[in-house]
Design an enzyme around this catalytic site. Structure first.
Site, short mmCIF file in Angstrom:
data_model
loop_
_atom_site.label_atom_id
_atom_site.label_comp_id
_atom_site.label_asym_id
_atom_site.label_seq_id
_atom_site.Cartn_x
_atom_site.Cartn_y
_atom_site.Cartn_z
N HIS A 1 -0.69 4.28 -10.02
CA HIS A 1 -1.68 3.26 -9.73
C HIS A 1 -1.21 1.92 -10.30
O HIS A 1 -0.75 1.87 -11.45
CB HIS A 1 -3.02 3.67 -10.36
CG HIS A 1 -4.12 2.69 -10.10
ND1 HIS A 1 -4.75 2.62 -8.87
CD2 HIS A 1 -4.67 1.73 -10.88
CE1 HIS A 1 -5.66 1.65 -8.92
NE2 HIS A 1 -5.64 1.10 -10.12
N GLY B 1 -12.69 11.97 -9.27
CA GLY B 1 -13.14 10.59 -9.29
C GLY B 1 -12.08 9.67 -8.67
O GLY B 1 -11.02 10.13 -8.24
N ILE C 1 -8.54 8.71 -0.54
CA ILE C 1 -9.07 9.50 -1.64
C ILE C 1 -8.98 10.98 -1.26
O ILE C 1 -9.39 11.36 -0.17
CB ILE C 1 -10.56 9.14 -1.91
CG1 ILE C 1 -10.72 7.63 -2.13
CG2 ILE C 1 -11.10 9.95 -3.09
CD1 ILE C 1 -10.08 7.09 -3.36
N LEU C 2 -8.44 11.77 -2.17
CA LEU C 2 -8.32 13.20 -1.91
C LEU C 2 -9.63 13.89 -2.29
O LEU C 2 -10.23 13.58 -3.32
CB LEU C 2 -7.16 13.78 -2.72
CG LEU C 2 -5.78 13.23 -2.33
CD1 LEU C 2 -4.73 13.56 -3.38
CD2 LEU C 2 -5.36 13.75 -0.95
C1 GAR Z 1 2.02 1.06 -5.24
O1 GAR Z 1 1.85 -0.07 -6.06
C2 GAR Z 1 0.96 2.08 -5.54
O2 GAR Z 1 0.60 2.16 -6.89
C3 GAR Z 1 -0.18 1.55 -4.73
O3 GAR Z 1 0.40 1.20 -3.52
C4 GAR Z 1 1.74 0.75 -3.77
C5 GAR Z 1 2.68 1.49 -2.85
O4 GAR Z 1 3.90 0.85 -2.74
N1 GAR Z 1 -1.20 2.53 -4.59
C6 GAR Z 1 -2.49 2.23 -4.68
O5 GAR Z 1 -2.91 1.10 -4.82
C7 GAR Z 1 -3.40 3.43 -4.55
N2 GAR Z 1 -4.73 3.08 -4.99
P1 GAR Z 1 5.04 1.42 -1.77
O6 GAR Z 1 4.42 1.67 -0.40
O7 GAR Z 1 6.07 0.36 -1.75
O8 GAR Z 1 5.54 2.70 -2.38
#
Ligand code: GAR
Length: 206
Positions: A121, A155, A104-105
């Site tokens: 997301h 948020g 979280i930033l």
């Molecule tokens: C993606 O689905 C992204 O939306 C999610 O992690 C995955 C990264 O995939 N991010 C989150 O869940 C953030 N809350 P990758 O490492 O193959 O790019």
């Protein structure tokens, strides 16, 4: 003596490619898609990770500037946000894209790049925010989920929605199978957004 037409200077659109910084923590499949989509509309100025990860290895292997800004357990989070912001600011990006960044930033980072940070997301926000979006959607029993590109605010996944795509949940889906089906759409969506004339307010059809 140069004759400068100031009216023309003021109204000529900026056609240079935007510089983006990609934040990543994991496998980096979104990062690879973003890098593949670079061209006239944007270039990847740097990749910044919070840990050593496949995304960082891949970036370094591609010759992309890559920085790891780690946060030790129990360390000062505000100080980490400031270090992260300094690292990103040195690249002078037009846009920061959190693409699989699992931290979280904080305000020390967000205030610095206010209005120009996007996150992708793996769910249809405002449903299923947080780090376990795919598992939460499966557990809830929805038959449709998807992915969202949104502006980052203070948020957790609450910022203004920029673009979304729906993805079906199929009988028997495991978390891995569903996540990969979502990521296929997620990769395409983030590239479409970044290639738009105004990525913070893209016009997406179809
Ligand atoms: C993606 O689905 C992204 O939306 C999610 O992690 C995955 C990264 O995939 N991010 C989150 O869940 C953030 N809350 P990758 O490492 O193959 O790019």
């Amino acid at each position: 003596m140069w004759a400068v037409n100031t009216t023309e200077l003021a109204t000529t659109p900026d056609t240079r490619a935007r510089t983006i910084v990609v934040l990543a923590s994991g496998q980096g499949s979104l990062l690879k898609a973003i890098a593949a989509g670079a061209g006239d509309s944007y270039t990847v100025g740097a990749v910044v990770c919070d840990r050593h990860c496949p995304a960082a290895d891949w970036a370094a292997g591609q010759g992309l500037p890559c920085f790891v800004v780690g946060l030790a357990p129990g360390a000062d989070r505000a100080e980490w946000n400031r270090r992260l912001a300094e690292t990103v600011a040195a690249v002078e990006p037009d846009l920061v894209v959190s693409a699989g960044f699992m931290k979280i930033l904080g305000p020390e980072f967000i205030d610095r790049f206010h209005g120009s940070i996007l996150n992708t997301h793996p769910a249809l926000l405002p449903s299923f925010p947080g780090a376990h979006a795919v598992a939460d959607a499966l557990a809830y029993g929805v038959t449709v989920t998807g992915c969202t590109v949104h502006e980052i605010d203070e948020g957790v996944d609450t910022g203004r929605i920029v673009a979304q795509v729906a993805v079906p949940v199929l009988p028997g889906d495991s978390q891995e199978v569903l996540h990969e089906r979502i990521k296929v759409e997620e990769r395409a969506l983030i590239v479409t957004v970044l290639q738009a004339a105004d990525p913070m307010h893209p016009t997406i059809t179809g």
